[in-house]
Design a protein around this motif. Structure first.
Motif, PDB file in Angstrom:
ATOM      1  N   UNK A 293       0.830  -1.203   0.000  1.00 22.40           N
ATOM      2  CA  UNK A 293       0.000   0.000   0.000  1.00 22.40           C
ATOM      3  C   UNK A 293       0.865   1.255   0.000  1.00 22.40           C
ATOM      4  N   UNK A 294       1.944   1.233   0.775  1.00 19.31           N
ATOM      5  CA  UNK A 294       2.845   2.389   0.810  1.00 19.31           C
ATOM      6  C   UNK A 294       3.494   2.604  -0.548  1.00 19.31           C
ATOM      7  N   UNK A 295       3.981   1.538  -1.162  1.00 21.15           N
ATOM      8  CA  UNK A 295       4.650   1.664  -2.469  1.00 21.15           C
ATOM      9  C   UNK A 295       3.690   2.188  -3.532  1.00 21.15           C
ATOM     10  N   UNK A 296       2.472   1.669  -3.549  1.00 18.16           N
ATOM     11  CA  UNK A 296       1.500   2.123  -4.539  1.00 18.16           C
ATOM     12  C   UNK A 296       1.147   3.593  -4.331  1.00 18.16           C
ATOM     13  N   UNK A 297       1.036   4.007  -3.064  1.00 20.68           N
ATOM     14  CA  UNK A 297       0.723   5.401  -2.798  1.00 20.68           C
ATOM     15  C   UNK A 297       1.840   6.342  -3.191  1.00 20.68           C
ATOM     16  N   UNK A 298       3.094   5.914  -3.032  1.00 20.74           N
ATOM     17  CA  UNK A 298       4.232   6.762  -3.378  1.00 20.74           C
ATOM     18  C   UNK A 298       4.301   7.074  -4.871  1.00 20.74           C
ATOM     19  N   UNK A 299       3.629   6.272  -5.663  1.00 20.77           N
ATOM     20  CA  UNK A 299       3.643   6.521  -7.102  1.00 20.77           C
ATOM     21  C   UNK A 299       2.900   7.796  -7.467  1.00 20.77           C
ATOM     22  N   UNK A 300       2.016   8.293  -6.576  1.00 23.34           N
ATOM     23  CA  UNK A 300       1.216   9.480  -6.916  1.00 23.34           C
ATOM     24  C   UNK A 300       1.272  10.581  -5.869  1.00 23.34           C
ATOM     25  N   UNK A 301       2.020  10.374  -4.776  1.00 24.75           N
ATOM     26  CA  UNK A 301       2.080  11.434  -3.771  1.00 24.75           C
ATOM     27  C   UNK A 301       2.562  10.938  -2.433  1.00 24.75           C
TER      28      UNK A 301
ATOM     29  N   UNK B 284     -11.139   8.471  -2.527  1.00 27.79           N
ATOM     30  CA  UNK B 284     -10.874   7.332  -3.380  1.00 27.79           C
ATOM     31  C   UNK B 284      -9.508   6.713  -3.215  1.00 27.79           C
ATOM     32  N   UNK B 285      -8.637   7.312  -2.396  1.00 32.30           N
ATOM     33  CA  UNK B 285      -7.301   6.752  -2.176  1.00 32.30           C
ATOM     34  C   UNK B 285      -7.390   5.575  -1.209  1.00 32.30           C
ATOM     35  N   UNK B 286      -6.416   4.644  -1.236  1.00 33.00           N
ATOM     36  CA  UNK B 286      -6.480   3.479  -0.350  1.00 33.00           C
ATOM     37  C   UNK B 286      -6.071   3.822   1.077  1.00 33.00           C
ATOM     38  N   UNK B 287      -6.765   3.220   2.030  1.00 34.30           N
ATOM     39  CA  UNK B 287      -6.434   3.348   3.446  1.00 34.30           C
ATOM     40  C   UNK B 287      -6.522   1.959   4.060  1.00 34.30           C
ATOM     41  N   UNK B 288      -5.471   1.546   4.750  1.00 32.10           N
ATOM     42  CA  UNK B 288      -5.389   0.191   5.297  1.00 32.10           C
ATOM     43  C   UNK B 288      -5.191   0.251   6.798  1.00 32.10           C
TER      44      UNK B 288
ATOM     45  N   UNK C 264       6.310  12.785  -3.379  1.00 31.02           N
ATOM     46  CA  UNK C 264       6.277  11.424  -2.812  1.00 31.02           C
ATOM     47  C   UNK C 264       7.214  11.299  -1.614  1.00 31.02           C
ATOM     48  N   UNK C 265       6.670  10.964  -0.478  1.00 34.33           N
ATOM     49  CA  UNK C 265       7.435  10.761   0.741  1.00 34.33           C
ATOM     50  C   UNK C 265       6.556  10.033   1.743  1.00 34.33           C
ATOM     51  N   UNK C 266       7.192   9.358   2.689  1.00 36.40           N
ATOM     52  CA  UNK C 266       6.462   8.615   3.720  1.00 36.40           C
ATOM     53  C   UNK C 266       6.557   9.395   5.020  1.00 36.40           C
TER      54      UNK C 266
ATOM     55  N   UNK D 257      -1.145  17.390   3.946  1.00 32.94           N
ATOM     56  CA  UNK D 257      -0.426  17.309   2.669  1.00 32.94           C
ATOM     57  C   UNK D 257      -1.199  18.087   1.613  1.00 32.94           C
ATOM     58  N   UNK D 258      -0.482  18.837   0.801  1.00 31.52           N
ATOM     59  CA  UNK D 258      -1.130  19.580  -0.286  1.00 31.52           C
ATOM     60  C   UNK D 258      -1.829  18.608  -1.234  1.00 31.52           C
ATOM     61  N   UNK D 259      -3.129  18.763  -1.368  1.00 33.39           N
ATOM     62  CA  UNK D 259      -3.897  17.851  -2.201  1.00 33.39           C
ATOM     63  C   UNK D 259      -4.284  16.569  -1.519  1.00 33.39           C
ATOM     64  N   UNK D 260      -3.863  16.353  -0.269  1.00 35.52           N
ATOM     65  CA  UNK D 260      -4.204  15.144   0.470  1.00 35.52           C
ATOM     66  C   UNK D 260      -3.187  14.044   0.267  1.00 35.52           C
ATOM     67  N   UNK D 261      -3.180  13.096   1.188  1.00 28.23           N
ATOM     68  CA  UNK D 261      -2.268  11.952   1.088  1.00 28.23           C
ATOM     69  C   UNK D 261      -2.778  10.964   0.039  1.00 28.23           C
ATOM     70  N   UNK D 262      -1.834  10.317  -0.622  1.00 35.63           N
ATOM     71  CA  UNK D 262      -2.183   9.340  -1.653  1.00 35.63           C
ATOM     72  C   UNK D 262      -2.518   7.987  -1.057  1.00 35.63           C
ATOM     73  N   UNK D 263      -2.162   7.745   0.205  1.00 29.88           N
ATOM     74  CA  UNK D 263      -2.480   6.479   0.863  1.00 29.88           C
ATOM     75  C   UNK D 263      -2.281   6.654   2.353  1.00 29.88           C
ATOM     76  N   UNK D 264      -2.919   5.779   3.125  1.00 29.54           N
ATOM     77  CA  UNK D 264      -2.805   5.787   4.584  1.00 29.54           C
ATOM     78  C   UNK D 264      -2.694   4.358   5.078  1.00 29.54           C
ATOM     79  N   UNK D 265      -1.768   4.139   6.013  1.00 37.28           N
ATOM     80  CA  UNK D 265      -1.639   2.855   6.692  1.00 37.28           C
ATOM     81  C   UNK D 265      -1.694   3.127   8.196  1.00 37.28           C
ATOM     82  N   UNK D 266      -2.597   2.464   8.885  1.00 35.09           N
ATOM     83  CA  UNK D 266      -2.729   2.609  10.340  1.00 35.09           C
ATOM     84  C   UNK D 266      -2.144   1.376  10.998  1.00 35.09           C
TER      85      UNK D 266
END
Length: 653
Positions: A364-372, A529-533, A475-477, A488-497
């Motif tokens: 999930x982190x890797x996929x999110x880094x592709x867009x933000x 619509x972004x993934x959150x896990x 793109x950064x974690x 984050x400007x424009x929102x985070x591309x993914x979230x992992x809890x």
């Protein structure tokens, strides 16, 4: 004849009426928790008026107090005179006194304790400057626009009633993309009608951000009160609000007492955050004060958050407030796609599925880094903040000060309180000498993710080391603890809890509510619509509330459970702490149900301390409070040791 003179109406006809001031002396003694009469000297006749601070003498000591009332009376005995008028202007309004009295009564505290929260420290130079300033012409605020509230059925009526000066009350569950625009329109509805607005936020950073938002969107002057405000600034805003110099005040929890002239709206943001609760008596929170002010002063109230607190849901269930929520389709279009990992998912990933950072989380982190940027929320700050005995799993504590033992980034174990090294630590229960990691912090998590993703930029943010308030869309974690997540400007591309069970699995009744609050606050930072896990299994109801993005239903479930158990907010509970025999006597005098009495820690074995919990229905609470307060007044008059009283203890609920 002497007996007759002692009765009202039997004083000699020649007794002349004189000005008498009822003064609430600033002293925290229950048996003196009432206005005391003082005579008004001729030299001060034109200065003593309700709301002013005066100096008086009580029991041979000089004390300060607030004038509650000035009346003409014929006292039967000689009264002590007011020595000096301290403030040049009133610092209290009748409405604020009534609110403070209600908060004091419902929290078993003295009125002076409550007023010490409501009134900032006097600053003479500021007072002189405000009194010399002419009344400014406040800029007109634009009319509200109902367009941002489209999709919420009751919203147009809410805005209309706020603008008309009526008293609507609502509990609003917000969605991230539309929150700011809707807050602006709520404030505009009241300000356009010439009424005052109070906006309360849990932290100084949130208060500053909201003040900047309102200034930018409305073009109106906004006064800010936060933890960085000086005593002079707090006192200035207090006086200017009373005199009508300002219309919009934004601040942290103490700002909820600001006596705005013609108050029209109080908006409390994230009402379930414990930073909105006072740590000293009376242990009320901002929502308690806002509810009291809405009822007494007749102003609108909106309790808003990304999640839903149990207390706010109780206001909706009783019909005192209406619920403002988005429809199902709107929630789907404005929220991220949440998935919750369970045991089946862990087994499908093989042995690695049992790891804290599972392959699914890394993917999930890797996929999110592709867009933000990607946000990873963890349960604790530090490197390894909690360690335990490797043999018996008992949490490790310092052998000198009993503080928690933690592991630092240089792989050394030390006490988090006294910093003593724990190289020779031995478990007091099983004599084991080896320690194991029990909870991993943000720094260690950032190290592990950086090792798994060498090319990624990894940042760690916590309450002790917040990196910034806002980050670019690069793109950064970001590894962050709850409440320290930067936007984050424009929102985070993914979230992992991670570490979801660290808070949700606690035994306290407040744990599930607090967990949902933290998670929904993080979800609000993610793009629609972004993934959150959620990378650990949860109970079914909690997981479904996250997947369906429906915190209201889960809050109602928690409220139903508390109603069945007879706990707050369905009923009123009072905790009485002190010496065991005294606690038992006060609990008995309450004339209500005593749930139980348990011993608590005490340094003096000859005087063991105890806690009793007394429960009653809301309809009977006034009578129970009166019974307990009568006992406290008697104990105070006899100079007996004080007891600690807490209504609906926040550490439990």
């Amino acid at each position: 004849m002497d007996e007759q003179i002692a009765l009202e109406g039997f004083a000699p006809a020649s007794a002349e009426a004189a000005p008498v001031a009822a003064v609430l002396v600033d002293i925290d003694l229950p048996h003196l928790d009432r206005p005391l009469d003082y005579s008004v000297p001729d030299a001060l006749a034109g200065e003593v008026e309700p709301g002013r601070i005066v100096r008086v003498s009580l029991a041979g000591k000089r004390r300060f107090g607030w004038v509650v009332e000035v009346k003409s009376a014929s006292p039967l005995t000689a009264l002590a005179p007011i020595e000096r008028v301290v403030s040049r202007a009133p610092v209290l309004t009748p409405g604020l006194i009534d609110v403070a009295r209600r908060i004091a009564q419902r929290n078993l505290a003295t009125l002076s304790q409550t007023l010490s929260l409501a009134i900032p420290v006097r600053h003479a130079t500021t007072e002189k400057d405000v009194l010399a300033s002419p009344l400014p012409a406040l800029a007109a605020c634009r009319a509200p626009d109902a367009a941002p509230w489209q999709g919420v059925a009751a919203a147009p009526a809410l805005l209309e009633r706020i603008g008309a000066g009526r008293v609507p009350r609502a509990v609003w569950t917000a969605l991230g993309p539309k929150r700011d625009a809707r807050i602006v329109e709520l404030v505009a509805a009241a300000a356009h009608a010439g009424r005052g607005v109070l906006l309360i936020a849990p932290t100084s950073a949130q208060a500053r951000a909201m003040a900047e938002l309102l200034t930018r969107s409305l073009g109106a002057e906004v006064r800010l009160i936060d933890s960085e405000s000086t005593p002079a600034h707090r006192y200035r805003v207090h006086l200017e609000a009373m005199k009508g110099f300002t219309r919009i005040v934004v601040g942290t929890r103490s700002a909820v007492w600001t006596p705005l002239a013609n108050l029209g709206l109080i908006l409390v943001w994230d009402d379930g955050d414990d930073r909105l609760r006072e740590q000293r008596a009376p242990r009320c929170d901002a929502l308690d004060v806002a509810v009291a002010r809405s009822h007494i002063e007749g102003c609108a109230l909106v309790a808003a958050a990304y999640s839903r607190s149990v207390k706010a849901q109780r206001l909706v269930e009783t019909g005192w407030a209406v619920s403002l929520v988005e429809g199902v389709e709107a929630r789907r279009g404005l929220s991220p796609i949440v998935r919750v990992a369970d045991e089946v998912d862990a087994e499908a990933q093989g042995p690695a599925g049992a790891m804290r950072i599972s392959p699914w989380a890394l993917r999930t982190i890797r996929e999110g880094l592709a867009s933000g940027p990607v946000l990873v929320q963890v349960g604790a700050s530090g490197y390894v903040p909690v360690v335990s005995c490797d043999r018996c799993r008992a949490i490790a504590h310092c052998l000198y000060c009993s503080g928690p033992v933690s592991k630092t980034s240089d792989s050394h174990f030390a006490c988090a309180w006294c910093s003593r090294p724990m190289a020779d630590w031995r478990c007091p229960k099983c004599s084991g000498t080896r320690l194991r990691h029990t909870r991993v912090g943000s720094e260690r998590t950032a190290e592990e993710i950086a090792r798994a993703m060498p090319t990624a930029s990894v940042l760690a943010s916590s309450s002790t080391h917040a990196i910034t308030r806002r980050i670019p869309a690069d793109p950064q974690v970001v590894i962050a603890t709850a409440g320290a997540e930067p936007e984050a400007s424009g929102g985070y591309a993914a979230l992992v809890i991670l570490d979801a069970r660290a808070i949700a699995g606690r035994a306290e009744l407040w744990a599930p509510e607090e967990a949902m609050r933290r998670w929904f606050n993080a979800l609000a930072l993610v793009r629609p619509g972004a993934p959150a896990l959620v990378a650990s299994s949860l109970e079914t109801a909690m997981a479904q509330a996250l997947i369906r993005f429906d915190p209201v239903d889960y809050a109602q479930r928690l409220l139903d459970e508390r109603t069945a158990l007879g706990y707050f907010p369905a009923k009123t509970l009072i905790a009485i702490d002190g010496p065991g025999p005294d606690v038992a006597a006060v609990a008995q005098a309450a004339q209500s149900e005593v749930i139980g009495t348990i011993p608590i820690g005490s340094d003096d074995e000859r005087a063991p301390r105890a806690r009793a919990l007394v429960r009653c229905d809301h309809a009977d609470s006034a009578k129970v409070f009166a019974n307990i307060w009568a006992v406290m007044q008697h104990r105070s008059s006899k100079r007996l040791p004080p007891l600690r009283l807490t209504v609906n203890p926040p550490e439990l609920f």
